[in-house]
Design a protein around this motif. Structure first.
Motif, PDB file in Angstrom:
ATOM      1  N   TRP A   1      83.448  42.828   9.886  1.00  0.00           N
ATOM      2  CA  TRP A   1      84.190  41.706  10.455  1.00  0.00           C
ATOM      3  C   TRP A   1      83.328  40.462  10.265  1.00  0.00           C
ATOM      4  O   TRP A   1      82.185  40.414  10.692  1.00  0.00           O
ATOM      5  N   SER A   2      83.872  39.468   9.569  1.00  0.00           N
ATOM      6  CA  SER A   2      83.129  38.245   9.279  1.00  0.00           C
ATOM      7  C   SER A   2      83.996  37.041   9.584  1.00  0.00           C
ATOM      8  O   SER A   2      85.211  37.154   9.748  1.00  0.00           O
ATOM      9  N   GLY A   3      83.366  35.877   9.638  1.00  0.00           N
ATOM     10  CA  GLY A   3      84.111  34.645   9.855  1.00  0.00           C
ATOM     11  C   GLY A   3      83.517  33.807  10.961  1.00  0.00           C
ATOM     12  O   GLY A   3      82.459  34.124  11.529  1.00  0.00           O
TER      13      GLY A   3
ATOM     14  N   SER B   1      78.908  23.507  12.077  1.00  0.00           N
ATOM     15  CA  SER B   1      78.420  24.855  12.390  1.00  0.00           C
ATOM     16  C   SER B   1      77.085  25.126  11.705  1.00  0.00           C
ATOM     17  O   SER B   1      76.242  25.860  12.242  1.00  0.00           O
ATOM     18  N   ALA B   2      76.865  24.539  10.530  1.00  0.00           N
ATOM     19  CA  ALA B   2      75.573  24.684   9.868  1.00  0.00           C
ATOM     20  C   ALA B   2      74.483  23.982  10.664  1.00  0.00           C
ATOM     21  O   ALA B   2      73.399  24.535  10.898  1.00  0.00           O
ATOM     22  N   ARG B   3      74.755  22.765  11.105  1.00  0.00           N
ATOM     23  CA  ARG B   3      73.748  22.034  11.881  1.00  0.00           C
ATOM     24  C   ARG B   3      73.464  22.720  13.217  1.00  0.00           C
ATOM     25  O   ARG B   3      72.325  22.706  13.698  1.00  0.00           O
ATOM     26  N   ALA B   4      74.488  23.341  13.796  1.00  0.00           N
ATOM     27  CA  ALA B   4      74.297  24.015  15.083  1.00  0.00           C
ATOM     28  C   ALA B   4      73.291  25.151  14.970  1.00  0.00           C
ATOM     29  O   ALA B   4      72.420  25.312  15.832  1.00  0.00           O
TER      30      ALA B   4
ATOM     31  N   GLY C   1      79.197  32.886  10.469  1.00  0.00           N
ATOM     32  CA  GLY C   1      79.919  31.864  11.211  1.00  0.00           C
ATOM     33  C   GLY C   1      79.709  30.456  10.715  1.00  0.00           C
ATOM     34  O   GLY C   1      80.187  29.507  11.341  1.00  0.00           O
ATOM     35  N   VAL C   2      79.002  30.281   9.610  1.00  0.00           N
ATOM     36  CA  VAL C   2      78.806  28.937   9.051  1.00  0.00           C
ATOM     37  C   VAL C   2      79.991  28.622   8.148  1.00  0.00           C
ATOM     38  O   VAL C   2      80.163  29.236   7.097  1.00  0.00           O
ATOM     39  N   HIS C   3      80.829  27.690   8.590  1.00  0.00           N
ATOM     40  CA  HIS C   3      82.045  27.392   7.844  1.00  0.00           C
ATOM     41  C   HIS C   3      82.254  25.906   7.599  1.00  0.00           C
ATOM     42  O   HIS C   3      83.225  25.519   6.966  1.00  0.00           O
TER      43      HIS C   3
ATOM     44  N   GLN D   1      66.041  27.715   9.201  1.00  0.00           N
ATOM     45  CA  GLN D   1      65.654  26.691   8.232  1.00  0.00           C
ATOM     46  C   GLN D   1      66.700  26.509   7.137  1.00  0.00           C
ATOM     47  O   GLN D   1      66.630  25.544   6.372  1.00  0.00           O
ATOM     48  N   ALA D   2      67.644  27.429   7.041  1.00  0.00           N
ATOM     49  CA  ALA D   2      68.659  27.363   5.991  1.00  0.00           C
ATOM     50  C   ALA D   2      69.882  28.145   6.445  1.00  0.00           C
ATOM     51  O   ALA D   2      69.827  28.907   7.417  1.00  0.00           O
ATOM     52  N   VAL D   3      70.992  27.953   5.728  1.00  0.00           N
ATOM     53  CA  VAL D   3      72.224  28.674   6.026  1.00  0.00           C
ATOM     54  C   VAL D   3      72.722  29.345   4.757  1.00  0.00           C
ATOM     55  O   VAL D   3      72.418  28.921   3.641  1.00  0.00           O
ATOM     56  N   GLN D   4      73.501  30.397   4.960  1.00  0.00           N
ATOM     57  CA  GLN D   4      74.111  31.110   3.848  1.00  0.00           C
ATOM     58  C   GLN D   4      75.617  31.148   4.069  1.00  0.00           C
ATOM     59  O   GLN D   4      76.075  31.532   5.145  1.00  0.00           O
ATOM     60  N   LEU D   5      76.367  30.738   3.054  1.00  0.00           N
ATOM     61  CA  LEU D   5      77.827  30.692   3.143  1.00  0.00           C
ATOM     62  C   LEU D   5      78.407  31.952   2.530  1.00  0.00           C
ATOM     63  O   LEU D   5      78.046  32.340   1.421  1.00  0.00           O
TER      64      LEU D   5
END
Length: 283
Positions: free
Chosen positions: A186-188, A227-230, A221-223, A237-241
């Protein structure tokens, strides 16, 4: 990309798109590492990833299909001919399989296009994490960045992160996807809280010096840009989409543009080992 280099702020999750070469229809890929994988031994795994149901703020889906070595080499060759860097993701059923796969891809003619290797260790215990990363470290260039992909729901996330770093990982990916059964996830956006809890746990453990803190990549949950800044404010230090690209591939460039250096510099790091981040800059 060497271990210790400043981590790129945005990554694409391996398996998030069936073929990342299709993303070129929406924008240039020079600012991100093109995902190759997950690479598995033998033929690829479960077939094409498919959404089987929808719900509030997320999707239920099959595990990302695996690539065999032949297809992985073909995608690395494509990256090399376009002067793009690749994130090679490997997974295996034995401790030695990820190391064998990573080593063959890094030593091949297209190995120069490999920017980093991500090892899927979701569900593993700390000893397995240590053994797998140590073997991958032996089979890959000494200074190549290795990332350990861990689940925010692993019973001992801090212990697994500590073991992964001891084995040679230079960064940890905290995955917020929720397992629903064998090969089912389950993702999103609804998994953002799960991911942030894992990031907070590692940030607090770093303050308490319970693990040798390395950069953390938040994957869950980065969409969009907020949400990335949160999650960066939580200590990543980084996000993955990942699944966000299913609905709108252009979100990749929106997040890349939204996380400019000034925005990233004001985020909180998980420990005192990153002197280039100054708390006063966020005031």
């Amino acid at each position: 990309m060497r271990r210790g280099d400043r981590l790129p702020g945005v990554w694409i999750a391996p398996g998030a798109v069936d073929d990342p070469r299709g993303l070129l229809r929406f924008g240039p890929l020079g600012r991100v590492a093109v995902p190759v994988g997950p690479v598995v031994g033998g033929r690829g795994g479960r077939g094409a990833a498919a959404v089987h149901g929808t719900g509030p703020g997320g999707v239920e889906h099959d595990e990302a299909p695996g690539l065999d070595l032949v297809e992985a080499v073909d995608r690395l060759r494509w990256c090399a001919t376009r002067d793009l860097r690749a994130l090679v993701a490997v997974r295996g059923t034995t401790p030695g399989e990820p190391a064998t796969l990573a080593g063959r891809l890094c030593r091949g003619l297209e190995g120069d296009s490999v920017a980093a290797v991500e090892v899927d260790l979701r569900g593993a215990d700390d000893q397995h994490c240590l053994r797998v990363l140590a073997r991958v470290r032996e089979e890959t260039p000494r200074d190549l960045l290795l990332l350990a992909r861990l689940s925010a729901l692993q019973p001992d996330l801090v212990g697994c992160a500590r073991a992964a770093v001891a084995g040679g990982a230079g960064a940890v990916v905290v995955c917020g996807a929720v397992p629903l059964g064998p090969g089912r996830w389950w993702s999103g956006p609804s998994t953002a809280a799960v991911c942030r809890s894992g990031v907070r746990a590692l940030a607090q453990a770093a303050v308490e010096q319970r693990w040798p803190a390395v950069p953390v990549v938040a994957a869950g949950g980065v969409h969009d840009v907020p949400s990335a800044r949160a999650v960066l404010r939580e200590g990543a230090q980084a996000v993955q989409l990942g699944s966000a690209l299913w609905a709108d591939p252009t979100v990749l460039w929106a997040v890349l543009d939204g996380l400019d250096p000034a925005a990233v510099a004001g985020t909180r790091t998980p420990g005192p080992t990153h002197p280039d981040t100054h708390p006063e800059e966020s005031r």
